[in-house]
Design an enzyme around this catalytic site. Sequence first.
Site, short mmCIF file in Angstrom:
data_model
loop_
_atom_site.label_atom_id
_atom_site.label_comp_id
_atom_site.label_asym_id
_atom_site.label_seq_id
_atom_site.Cartn_x
_atom_site.Cartn_y
_atom_site.Cartn_z
N HIS A 219 -9.53 -3.73 0.15
CA HIS A 219 -8.40 -2.92 0.59
C HIS A 219 -8.78 -1.43 0.55
O HIS A 219 -8.55 -0.69 1.51
CB HIS A 219 -7.20 -3.20 -0.32
CG HIS A 219 -5.97 -2.39 -0.03
ND1 HIS A 219 -4.82 -2.94 0.48
CD2 HIS A 219 -5.70 -1.07 -0.20
CE1 HIS A 219 -3.91 -1.99 0.63
NE2 HIS A 219 -4.41 -0.83 0.21
N GLU A 220 -9.39 -1.01 -0.56
CA GLU A 220 -9.74 0.41 -0.71
C GLU A 220 -10.88 0.81 0.22
O GLU A 220 -10.88 1.91 0.76
CB GLU A 220 -10.09 0.72 -2.17
CG GLU A 220 -8.95 0.51 -3.15
CD GLU A 220 -7.67 1.26 -2.80
OE1 GLU A 220 -7.75 2.33 -2.18
OE2 GLU A 220 -6.59 0.76 -3.14
N CYS B 140 0.84 -1.19 0.00
CA CYS B 140 0.00 0.00 0.00
C CYS B 140 0.88 1.24 0.00
O CYS B 140 1.90 1.26 0.68
CB CYS B 140 -0.87 -0.02 1.25
SG CYS B 140 -1.92 1.42 1.37
ZN LIG Z 1 -3.85 1.09 0.24
#
Ligand SMILES: [Zn+2]
Length: 107
Positions: free
Chosen positions: A72-73, A30
């Site tokens: 994840h987002e 990330c």
């Molecule tokens: Zn991320």
Amino acid sequence: MTFVDDNLSIFINPKIVEKSEETNFYKELCLSSGMMSADIERPKWIVMEWMDEEGVTHKEKFDGFLARLYQHEEDHLKGIINLDRACNSIEFALFDPLKEKIRDTRY
Ligand SMILES: [Zn+2]
């Protein structure tokens, strides 16, 4: 907003409304955590609802890489980053992320 395979997608107010009980594992990177990757267990598939830029509501099931990316987002919208979800290990990303595959089991 996501950018996958040269396609820019916009999701307004995305919400995951259904998740599989079956899970898989993947070492996620990330921009928020730099060179640190975290091995994360997540549901294999999700159903997500969102609105597009024309105000049209969409509801769709996703699996594989997209299911993982959208989870994840969506976490980011709640202030959660990959390191918060690490189930096994946090490590410096010395591996080639393009060769990393989604696994059915922990290492
Ligand atoms: Zn991320």
